[in-house]
Design a protein around this motif. Structure first.
Motif, PDB file in Angstrom:
ATOM      1  N   GLU A 341       0.814  -1.212   0.000  1.00 16.24           N
ATOM      2  CA  GLU A 341       0.000   0.000   0.000  1.00 16.24           C
ATOM      3  C   GLU A 341       0.850   1.266   0.000  1.00 16.24           C
ATOM      4  N   LYS A 342       1.868   1.324   0.858  1.00 11.16           N
ATOM      5  CA  LYS A 342       2.716   2.511   0.948  1.00 11.16           C
ATOM      6  C   LYS A 342       4.016   2.219   0.207  1.00 11.16           C
ATOM      7  N   ASN A 343       4.009   2.492  -1.072  1.00 10.36           N
ATOM      8  CA  ASN A 343       5.136   2.084  -1.899  1.00 10.36           C
ATOM      9  C   ASN A 343       5.191   2.955  -3.142  1.00 10.36           C
ATOM     10  N   THR A 344       6.385   3.356  -3.514  1.00  7.72           N
ATOM     11  CA  THR A 344       6.550   4.161  -4.724  1.00  7.72           C
ATOM     12  C   THR A 344       6.646   3.293  -5.970  1.00  7.72           C
ATOM     13  N   MET A 345       6.892   1.998  -5.801  1.00 10.18           N
ATOM     14  CA  MET A 345       6.942   1.084  -6.939  1.00 10.18           C
ATOM     15  C   MET A 345       5.524   0.693  -7.341  1.00 10.18           C
ATOM     16  N   PRO A 346       5.306   0.354  -8.622  1.00 10.63           N
ATOM     17  CA  PRO A 346       3.947   0.002  -9.071  1.00 10.63           C
ATOM     18  C   PRO A 346       3.450  -1.282  -8.415  1.00 10.63           C
ATOM     19  N   ASN A 347       2.168  -1.336  -8.161  1.00  9.13           N
ATOM     20  CA  ASN A 347       1.534  -2.511  -7.568  1.00  9.13           C
ATOM     21  C   ASN A 347       0.786  -3.290  -8.638  1.00  9.13           C
ATOM     22  N   GLY A 348       1.185  -4.532  -8.825  1.00 11.05           N
ATOM     23  CA  GLY A 348       0.554  -5.373  -9.819  1.00 11.05           C
ATOM     24  C   GLY A 348       1.509  -6.459 -10.274  1.00 11.05           C
ATOM     25  N   LEU A 349       1.170  -7.085 -11.398  1.00 12.42           N
ATOM     26  CA  LEU A 349       1.972  -8.180 -11.952  1.00 12.42           C
ATOM     27  C   LEU A 349       2.369  -7.814 -13.379  1.00 12.42           C
ATOM     28  N   GLY A 350       3.645  -7.975 -13.685  1.00 10.12           N
ATOM     29  CA  GLY A 350       4.112  -7.661 -15.031  1.00 10.12           C
ATOM     30  C   GLY A 350       5.221  -8.596 -15.464  1.00 10.12           C
ATOM     31  N   MET A 351       5.428  -8.617 -16.776  1.00 11.62           N
ATOM     32  CA  MET A 351       6.529  -9.415 -17.327  1.00 11.62           C
ATOM     33  C   MET A 351       7.210  -8.611 -18.427  1.00 11.62           C
ATOM     34  N   GLY A 352       8.534  -8.447 -18.294  1.00 11.25           N
ATOM     35  CA  GLY A 352       9.338  -7.820 -19.332  1.00 11.25           C
ATOM     36  C   GLY A 352       9.284  -6.317 -19.347  1.00 11.25           C
ATOM     37  N   GLY A 353      10.248  -5.710 -20.005  1.00  6.92           N
ATOM     38  CA  GLY A 353      10.283  -4.263 -20.163  1.00  6.92           C
ATOM     39  C   GLY A 353      10.780  -3.563 -18.918  1.00  6.92           C
ATOM     40  N   ARG A 354      10.068  -2.536 -18.505  1.00  5.71           N
ATOM     41  CA  ARG A 354      10.433  -1.772 -17.318  1.00  5.71           C
ATOM     42  C   ARG A 354       9.185  -1.078 -16.784  1.00  5.71           C
ATOM     43  N   GLU A 355       9.345  -0.374 -15.682  1.00 11.57           N
ATOM     44  CA  GLU A 355       8.221   0.295 -15.051  1.00 11.57           C
ATOM     45  C   GLU A 355       7.468   1.169 -16.054  1.00 11.57           C
ATOM     46  N   GLU A 356       6.153   0.962 -16.101  1.00 12.12           N
ATOM     47  CA  GLU A 356       5.230   1.666 -16.994  1.00 12.12           C
ATOM     48  C   GLU A 356       5.377   1.256 -18.460  1.00 12.12           C
ATOM     49  N   LEU A 357       6.305   0.365 -18.778  1.00 10.33           N
ATOM     50  CA  LEU A 357       6.455  -0.149 -20.147  1.00 10.33           C
ATOM     51  C   LEU A 357       6.710  -1.654 -20.105  1.00 10.33           C
ATOM     52  N   PHE A 358       5.876  -2.366 -19.348  1.00 16.06           N
ATOM     53  CA  PHE A 358       5.997  -3.815 -19.260  1.00 16.06           C
ATOM     54  C   PHE A 358       5.532  -4.457 -20.571  1.00 16.06           C
ATOM     55  N   GLY A 359       6.104  -5.638 -20.857  1.00 18.91           N
ATOM     56  CA  GLY A 359       5.596  -6.403 -21.991  1.00 18.91           C
ATOM     57  C   GLY A 359       4.094  -6.589 -21.861  1.00 18.91           C
ATOM     58  N   PHE A 360       3.654  -7.010 -20.678  1.00 17.40           N
ATOM     59  CA  PHE A 360       2.248  -6.885 -20.307  1.00 17.40           C
ATOM     60  C   PHE A 360       2.173  -6.643 -18.809  1.00 17.40           C
ATOM     61  N   TRP A 361       1.151  -5.914 -18.400  1.00 22.38           N
ATOM     62  CA  TRP A 361       1.000  -5.485 -17.016  1.00 22.38           C
ATOM     63  C   TRP A 361      -0.438  -5.705 -16.576  1.00 22.38           C
ATOM     64  N   LEU A 362      -0.618  -6.321 -15.406  1.00 14.22           N
ATOM     65  CA  LEU A 362      -1.928  -6.487 -14.792  1.00 14.22           C
ATOM     66  C   LEU A 362      -1.931  -5.687 -13.499  1.00 14.22           C
ATOM     67  N   ASP A 363      -2.758  -4.682 -13.433  1.00 14.51           N
ATOM     68  CA  ASP A 363      -2.765  -3.794 -12.285  1.00 14.51           C
ATOM     69  C   ASP A 363      -3.420  -4.456 -11.073  1.00 14.51           C
ATOM     70  N   TYR A 364      -3.008  -4.015  -9.865  1.00 16.01           N
ATOM     71  CA  TYR A 364      -3.615  -4.570  -8.654  1.00 16.01           C
ATOM     72  C   TYR A 364      -5.103  -4.235  -8.591  1.00 16.01           C
ATOM     73  N   ASP A 365      -5.511  -3.170  -9.269  1.00 15.02           N
ATOM     74  CA  ASP A 365      -6.934  -2.877  -9.437  1.00 15.02           C
ATOM     75  C   ASP A 365      -7.460  -3.841 -10.497  1.00 15.02           C
TER      76      ASP A 365
END
Length: 448
Positions: A341-365
């Motif tokens: 909850e208190k974190n500057t890193m993104p919350n969710g599941l991703g594979m590949g790439g980098r923060e905000e540019l993942f190969g695919f990203w599934l948000d915790y929402d």
């Protein structure tokens, strides 16, 4: 041609065991109504129940030796059952060269070569025939047949390196297969590196003559487990075949359904509970446009604000096009799972790439996600034309045998610390750069 066997080869070596030979003869005697000679037309009609008419005709010619490999016919109406079995043995249990020649011939190859369209059509037929036989067996019925379009996509994916002559899959992603002709040597070089082609074919031919499976200890289709009754997977049987053939061999025997948005609901916390610490997994996503894609995580998921995984991870696309995308070696951003909850890193599941540019990203929402237009970690094109995705369905399969804690197997009390049982707390310490002192103070095992 290198794959042709001389007449002296046949009969000089017994390829089938006594039991296998008797089983094949029993099938042929049944077709001949007890006689020792079998009508050629009856044999070909029987093979047609497993192969296309064109391939059945070619296989009949090989089994009866009524036609040379280049097509010269001899007007004979019947053949001895023993001769058919003698000719069958080297085709299904002979050298790789004999297997390759069988594939080349059944796909329509001759002295002038074989057309790419004929190869694609033949593989589509072999996959369909194999899956029809395999999914009729007890235990494999959870894999539904799916559409013929799925079979076509999978066939082209498996043949990519041959059809596109070494071009990268990312570069050829939107291009239709080119029309080409391949010599026997070109075809053989491809087949030697893609044994699933001849494996599928051999299994179908063996089933045709009631011979046991000739596959080694690496299954073609995995055995599904933990699947609710009447559950319909996001994956068709042909898609399962493609993904399973891309996994490390020791993970191909069993797939365990760990999470499904249909049965487990739409909750990111439940998703984490179901997949953390469960070994290697396959994640399958369906978005708002019906695109299906996902990734293979080579190690257990952990909740932590850093990338994890190994170079064995890969991404894949299944619809509207099929392909498997391996790692580039450019970075090690293979897999990521975080939920603090208190974190500057993104919350969710991703594979590949980098923060905000993942190969695919599934948000915790749960239900929201994204797909990057390019990915530096994997050799993948955009997995969906939708940059922002709305997830309509999600499946996670644990692949390979279930990992068990050795302490639990021995019936002793678990020696896990509180941090082992609380992945969020462990991830928080990782983020803060704190060492976990308790890691070095676990209770030592006592000698018996």
């Amino acid at each position: 041609m290198g794959g042709e066997a001389s007449k002296a080869d046949v009969g000089r070596k017994e390829y089938l065991t006594a039991e296998e030979r008797q089983s094949a003869l029993k099938t042929l005697h049944k077709l001949s109504k007890g006689g020792e000679a079998l009508s050629i037309s009856v044999l070909e009609k029987h093979i047609c129940t497993y192969l296309s008419p064109e391939a059945a005709s070619r296989l009949t010619s090989l089994l009866t030796k009524l036609r040379s490999p280049m097509g010269n016919k001899t007007p004979v109406q019947s053949v001895g059952c023993g001769i058919v079995v003698d000719n069958l043995g080297p085709l299904v249990k002979g050298s790789a060269e004999k297997h390759n020649y069988l594939t080349y011939t059944l796909a329509g190859g001759d002295k002038d070569g074989v057309d790419s369209d004929a190869i694609v059509k033949y593989l589509e037929m072999i996959i369909s025939s194999f899956l029809r036989l395999a999914t009729s067996q007890q235990g494999y019925r959870a894999w539904h047949s799916g559409s013929q379009e799925n079979v076509i996509r999978v066939s082209r994916a498996l043949l990519h390196d041959l059809l596109y002559r070494g071009a990268g899959i990312k570069e050829t992603w939107s291009q239709p297969p080119p029309k080409a002709q391949f010599t026997y040597d070109e075809f053989e070089r491809f087949i030697l590196g893609h044994t699933i082609f001849t494996t599928l074919e051999t299994e179908v031919v063996c089933c045709c003559f009631d011979l046991p499976s000739q596959a080694d200890q690496t299954p073609i289709l995995p055995l599904p487990s933990l699947v609710p009754k009447n559950y319909s997977s996001l994956l068709s049987a042909s898609q399962v075949l493609l993904l399973n053939s891309s996994l490390p061999a020791f993970l191909r025997s069993e797939w365990r359904l760990l999470f499904s948005s249909v049965t487990h609901g739409c909750s990111f916390s439940i998703l984490m509970k179901q997949i953390v610490g469960k070994g290697p997994t396959l994640i399958v996503v369906e978005d708002q446009s019906g695109n299906k894609f996902g990734g293979f995580a080579s190690v257990s998921w952990e909740v932590r604000p850093q990338f994890q995984g190994t170079a064995d991870c890969f991404l894949f696309s299944l619809e509207p096009r099929a392909g498997v995308f391996l790692t580039t070696g450019y970075n090690s951003n293979y897999m990521y799972l975080n939920y603090l909850e208190k974190n500057t890193m993104p919350n969710g599941l991703g594979m590949g790439g980098r923060e905000e540019l993942f190969g695919f990203w599934l948000d915790y929402d749960f239900g929201k996600g994204s797909v990057a237009p390019s990915c530096t970690t994997y050799r993948s094109p955009p997995l969906s034309p939708n940059t922002e995705i709305q997830m309509t369905a999600l499946e996670v399969w644990g692949v390979g045998p279930e990992e068990k804690d050795s302490d639990e197997e021995e019936g002793t009390r678990s020696k896990k610390s509180a941090l082992d049982k609380n992945p969020e707390a462990r991830a928080m310490l990782d983020m803060m750069g704190k060492t976990r002192v308790s890691e070095g103070f676990r209770e030592e095992e006592k000698d018996d």
